[in-house]
Design a protein around this motif. Structure first.
Motif, PDB file in Angstrom:
ATOM      1  N   GLY A 119      27.669  -0.093 -15.496  1.00  0.00           N
ATOM      2  CA  GLY A 119      27.101  -1.439 -15.412  1.00  0.00           C
ATOM      3  C   GLY A 119      26.984  -2.026 -16.806  1.00  0.00           C
ATOM      4  O   GLY A 119      27.959  -2.082 -17.546  1.00  0.00           O
ATOM      5  N   LEU A 120      25.779  -2.396 -17.198  1.00  0.00           N
ATOM      6  CA  LEU A 120      25.599  -3.047 -18.491  1.00  0.00           C
ATOM      7  C   LEU A 120      25.598  -2.074 -19.666  1.00  0.00           C
ATOM      8  O   LEU A 120      25.805  -2.470 -20.802  1.00  0.00           O
ATOM      9  CB  LEU A 120      24.291  -3.837 -18.482  1.00  0.00           C
ATOM     10  CG  LEU A 120      24.270  -5.033 -17.521  1.00  0.00           C
ATOM     11  CD1 LEU A 120      22.848  -5.522 -17.296  1.00  0.00           C
ATOM     12  CD2 LEU A 120      25.127  -6.156 -18.063  1.00  0.00           C
ATOM     13  N   ASN A 121      25.287  -0.809 -19.372  1.00  0.00           N
ATOM     14  CA  ASN A 121      25.317   0.231 -20.404  1.00  0.00           C
ATOM     15  C   ASN A 121      24.403  -0.092 -21.588  1.00  0.00           C
ATOM     16  O   ASN A 121      24.759   0.102 -22.744  1.00  0.00           O
ATOM     17  CB  ASN A 121      26.754   0.448 -20.891  1.00  0.00           C
ATOM     18  CG  ASN A 121      26.929   1.814 -21.552  1.00  0.00           C
ATOM     19  OD1 ASN A 121      26.160   2.737 -21.294  1.00  0.00           O
ATOM     20  ND2 ASN A 121      27.922   1.932 -22.405  1.00  0.00           N
ATOM     21  N   PHE A 122      23.232  -0.592 -21.285  1.00  0.00           N
ATOM     22  CA  PHE A 122      22.278  -0.929 -22.344  1.00  0.00           C
ATOM     23  C   PHE A 122      21.725   0.326 -23.001  1.00  0.00           C
ATOM     24  O   PHE A 122      21.389   1.299 -22.335  1.00  0.00           O
ATOM     25  CB  PHE A 122      21.074  -1.687 -21.764  1.00  0.00           C
ATOM     26  CG  PHE A 122      21.307  -3.147 -21.535  1.00  0.00           C
ATOM     27  CD1 PHE A 122      22.553  -3.720 -21.693  1.00  0.00           C
ATOM     28  CD2 PHE A 122      20.241  -3.961 -21.146  1.00  0.00           C
ATOM     29  CE1 PHE A 122      22.754  -5.070 -21.475  1.00  0.00           C
ATOM     30  CE2 PHE A 122      20.434  -5.307 -20.924  1.00  0.00           C
ATOM     31  CZ  PHE A 122      21.684  -5.875 -21.087  1.00  0.00           C
ATOM     32  N   ALA A 123      21.609   0.268 -24.317  1.00  0.00           N
ATOM     33  CA  ALA A 123      20.766   1.231 -25.015  1.00  0.00           C
ATOM     34  C   ALA A 123      19.313   0.757 -24.858  1.00  0.00           C
ATOM     35  O   ALA A 123      19.068  -0.378 -24.459  1.00  0.00           O
ATOM     36  CB  ALA A 123      21.156   1.289 -26.484  1.00  0.00           C
ATOM     37  N   CYS A 124      18.370   1.635 -25.207  1.00  0.00           N
ATOM     38  CA  CYS A 124      16.950   1.266 -25.065  1.00  0.00           C
ATOM     39  C   CYS A 124      16.629   0.009 -25.861  1.00  0.00           C
ATOM     40  O   CYS A 124      15.833  -0.839 -25.441  1.00  0.00           O
ATOM     41  CB  CYS A 124      16.074   2.421 -25.536  1.00  0.00           C
ATOM     42  SG  CYS A 124      16.486   3.988 -24.726  1.00  0.00           S
TER      43      CYS A 124
END
Lengths: 578, 217
Positions: free
Chosen positions: A262-267
């Motif tokens: 999906g968006l593959n967000f880091a923290c």
């Protein structure tokens, strides 16, 4: 902006546009950056995706999972390759030498960093005046870091904090690598040896290649933050329930923001950072964000859902969505969008019983496995050093009005020694309070030691080399006496065990929208998730019993009357015609 | 006085009636679903249908009120005691004896006194009770920050629910009444083709035959 660059630098031009675009909000920027990245990956002959890997739903970028960088917020792309820095070619005798190399270029970072809570472990709540922070607080897991820093400060973003002598003004003791290295080979060990029975756990690990670690630095990845935050409370997902190792490489279904497909967000995409100060505090939660997205360049101080999704987050394309946007006034986004926590196969501890700790086999501590979690791993249900644990997975949260303010029972708080339950962190909130919304919580229940004579919680000496440290010696009274005496605190000499509760606002493991709570989960007469929430009239849940009885009688009576009336008509001889 | 087949329900009235019937049916089914009495449709679908039907019904009512006052047909609903006793007596006694319904439709009085009173009460008490509370309910987001808003909403919801029970009761009685007096079909047809047996004065008949020949058979 584009005009400034020739054709060969169109890519830079686009980047510059994104960074300085005046109309686009943060989400658009991130989405566009992701799209652009995918575009270039695709043009560059990037990996083709097996059909099975392509999932339904938005967003499902067609790319190999491991090639995509995690999205870390506004700072994207980077301007330097640390592999090329001579300063990082070593050799380094220890982590602190790496830090000194870092500070050689990042001249102000040390001063910035030493103000943040990862370094100070201290937070003075400006509203309540309470002195909070790990350095001082009592929790209902391992109970206290204070006095046990030799062990606990493995998660201090610094080197060598083992007792009160640690110098909090020495910037060379900052640990840059734990957050920034990306080789995955970096690790930390306790800052003091501890009891022999415990220290064996940390022996025999391969030496760290500090040069490789130093050259690998990036913006923090999920695994960096997770080193500590996924293991709070002494193990994977023990403390928070919504922060587990499952979030290192989560599927979109587990966390719609961090999902690798999906968006593959880091923290740090949400926990945005300004001078090494992060947004998002659980001591003082923004329970209701009224500002929303703000303009470009604004809002670098919060990690609220609204700061990206705005104050009317549901696109108004239906009556139901219009109605859902009303809900924002009373409900935290998390309430509907995190239907359960401790998903993804990693369990959380919901109940901890210190009363059973200290049992030994021939004087030796031991542990028992008794729980197999979703991902197949076994978890300890008993440890001599800690007592019994109860695990849970896919947990339905508790719901309550929350004004964002936690009030802690600290070491200084005196309470009735005969009290049944003590809240480690109590909170308030109500329908009337404009700052309150209904939030989901993990409820942690523990039986833990306390000073029965004085009615206070206690610092227990758990980690140490002497004969009082509980871990190895198993004498609770001696451990408390030492833990209190070390900080000049009174102890009656008589300890007991008391039930404590702590409340953990649930904010991670946001499910994709198709998995958000359905209306009826709350709007139903029996089994409503809001069953215990007061101060609202909730359609479907709330009824006036007498009105329902009277109404049913009226309608039922009418039907009965109609039946009787028609029977008389049918059976009275002259009535048959009419 | 002669009895003629006269068009007493115009096309708009018939449309009004059946559209209203349909919307009220949807509102009753979805409304009692929202209240938790059944689970035939999901809460989300019920909210959507209930709200949509309510807004459509309000629109329909806006047109009907305009129609009632511009065509002066509102006078059909003026309450009267004249003939009331006869109708009461008929439903509670005469009907069982096979008597004929005492009321004769007149051109300017197409409802019997009991009907007129019942419809009037529906129009000025029950319907306003449910739509005023319904709108207040729907617009809760606009006044939720007033003091004691949840308590007010609770009261509003109860008036709304009580009105719903009463309207459901009305529906049952209303449909049952179609089976009394004439046949069910004879009662129903006027609301379909518009024509019913009406006592006309010679003047009325003469007027209709000359000026509105299509309204009289």
């Amino acid at each position: 902006m584009q005009v400034l660059f020739d054709d060969g630098h169109a890519w830079l031009g686009i980047h510059a546009q994104i960074l300085f675009a005046s109309g686009a909000d943060l989400m658009h920027q991130i989405a566009m950056i992701v799209c652009l990245f995918l575009l270039t990956a695709g043009l560059g002959g990037g990996a083709s995706v097996p059909a099975a890997q392509a999932r339904d739903g938005w967003p499902t970028p067609p790319t190999a999972l491991d090639e995509r960088p995690q999205v870390s917020g506004p700072l994207q792309g980077g301007t330097a390759d640390h592999h090329k820095f001579d300063e990082l070619s070593g050799p380094f005798a220890n982590g602190s030498e790496v830090t000194q190399a870092c500070l050689g270029c990042h001249t102000e970072t040390g001063q910035h960093f030493m103000k943040n809570i990862h370094w100070t472990w201290s937070y003075k709540n400006p509203d309540t005046g309470q002195q909070l922070g790990k350095r001082y607080l009592i929790n209902n897991f391992c109970t206290n870091a204070r006095g046990n820093e030799g062990m606990c400060a493995q998660c201090h973003a610094g080197y060598g904090w083992k007792d009160e002598t640690f110098d909090f003004t020495d910037e060379t003791k900052i640990d840059c690598l734990v957050c920034h290295e990306t080789t995955g080979t970096y690790y930390k060990t306790p800052n003091s040896p501890g009891n022999a029975a415990c220290s064996v756990m940390f022996e025999g690990r391969p030496p760290i290649d500090l040069v490789a670690a130093a050259k690998s630095v990036q913006l923090p990845q999920r695994a960096n933050c997770g080193t500590c935050h996924f293991n709070g409370g002494g193990g994977d997902n023990v403390k928070h329930g919504d922060l587990s190792s499952a979030l290192k490489e989560p599927p979109r279904t587990l966390d719609v923001h961090m999902g690798v497909d999906g968006l593959n967000f880091a923290c740090t995409a949400c926990h945005i950072t300004n001078k090494h100060i992060w947004a998002g505090s659980r001591y003082r939660v923004i329970s209701k964000d009224r500002q929303g997205t703000g303009k470009p360049g604004m809002r670098t101080d919060v990690a609220t859902c609204e700061s990206c999704h705005g104050l009317a987050p549901h696109q108004v394309d239906s009556l139901a969505h219009f109605k859902l946007n009303d809900h924002v006034q009373s409900l935290a986004c998390e309430t509907c969008h995190i239907p359960e926590f401790a998903r993804g196969g990693v369990a959380t501890i919901v109940d901890w019983d210190w009363r059973t700790s200290g049992k030994t086999h021939d004087g030796e501590g031991y542990h028992e496995e008794g729980y197999i979690q979703g991902n197949g791993e076994h978890r300890y249900t008993y440890k001599s050093i800690k007592g019994n644990f109860t695990y849970d997975e896919n947990v339905i949260p508790e719901y309550a009005w929350f004004d964002g303010q936690m009030r802690y029972t600290t070491i200084d708080t005196q309470f009735d020694p005969n009290a049944e339950v003590i809240e480690i962190n109590g909170f308030s909130g109500s329908r009337e309070d404009p700052n309150s919304r209904i939030w989901p919580f993990k409820r942690m229940h523990t039986w833990q030691p306390y000073d029965k004579g004085r009615g206070t919680l206690v610092y227990t000496s758990l980690w140490g080399e002497d004969s009082t440290a509980y871990w190895g010696n198993y004498d609770m009274n001696a451990a408390i006496a030492k833990g209190m005496a070390d900080f000049g605190l009174e102890y009656s000499g008589e300890y007991g065990f008391i039930q404590t509760l702590s409340w953990w606002p649930i904010t991670h493991m946001v499910a994709p929208k198709e998995d958000a709570l359905d209306c009826h989960e709350c709007h139903q007469p029996k089994g409503s998730r809001m069953a215990s929430v007061e101060g609202i009239y909730l359609p479907g849940r709330d009824h006036n019993r007498w009105l329902d009885i009277l109404g049913t009688l009226l309608v039922g009576g009418t039907l009965a009357g109609i039946i009787i009336h028609s029977l008389i008509r049918i059976f009275s001889p002259q009535g048959a015609r009419h | 006085m002669a009895t003629n087949r006269v068009k007493i329900f115009s096309l708009f009235e018939r449309f009004w009636h059946w559209a209203q019937m349909l919307l009220i049916l949807v509102l009753l089914i979805t409304g009692f679903g929202l209240h938790g009495f059944h689970h035939l449709i999901s809460f989300r679908a019920a909210v959507t249908l209930h709200t949509s039907a309510a807004l459509l019904l309000l629109l329909l009512w806006a047109f009907s009120v305009f129609w009632l006052f511009t065509t002066r047909t509102w006078r059909h609903f003026i309450p009267t005691w004249q003939g009331m006793w006869g109708v009461f007596r008929y439903y509670s006694y005469g009907i069982f004896r096979g008597e004929r319904h005492p009321y004769r439709k007149a051109y300017w009085r197409k409802h019997n006194p009991l009907q007129a009173l019942a419809y009037l009460m529906l129009k000025i008490v029950l319907f306003p009770a449910i739509w005023i509370t319904g709108i207040a309910y729907l617009f809760y987001f606009a006044w939720r920050d007033l003091p004691h808003a949840p308590a007010w909403l609770d009261g509003i919801a109860q008036v709304h629910t009580a009105a719903a029970f009463l309207i459901l009761t009305f529906v049952f009685i209303h449909v049952y009444m179609l089976t009394t007096g004439h046949s069910f079909r004879e009662h129903l047809m006027p609301m379909i083709d518009g024509f019913d047996e009406v006592d006309l004065t010679p003047e009325e008949e003469a007027y209709l035959r000359k000026d509105q020949p299509e309204d009289i058979l």
